[in-house]
Design a protein around this motif. Structure first.
Motif: not given
Length: 105
Positions: A44-48, A65-69, A92-93
């Motif tokens: 499985a590929r992991l992702a947030i 608290s947000n995608p960038q942080e 992360l992406r």
């Protein structure tokens, strides 16, 4: 080239802190979760995963608290834990982007 996607939440109640998230990530990474696809075992590929705009304020964690942080915080923590840049970018992406490109094509 297929593979599923395992999204790891970065908010309460799934995890209680950045440290807790990293512990969960490392445990899942070490186990290498797999599933069967077309008669073959595939990792499985992991992702947030989170809905930053729809999370209750009390569930938001400092540093996430947000995608960038979240990306900056997790990039730093994963790098310190010895994850390769390719693996960090995947979690992360890239893993999510590649998965959705494939399933929505």
């Amino acid at each position: 080239t297929g593979g599923g996607l395992l999204a790891l939440m970065v908010a309460r109640p799934a995890v209680q802190s950045v440290e807790h998230f990293m512990t969960v990530l490392e445990e899942i990474w070490a186990k290498g979760y797999t599933f069967m696809q077309d008669g073959k075992e595939v990792r499985a590929r992991l992702a947030i995963g989170t809905d930053f705009g729809g999370v209750a304020p009390e569930w938001i964690l400092p540093g996430l608290s947000n995608p960038q942080e979240a990306a900056a915080t997790l990039q730093e923590r994963m790098s310190k834990k010895g994850f390769s840049q390719k693996d960090i970018d995947g979690v992360l992406r890239n893993n999510a982007v590649e998965y959705f490109k494939r399933v929505l094509a």
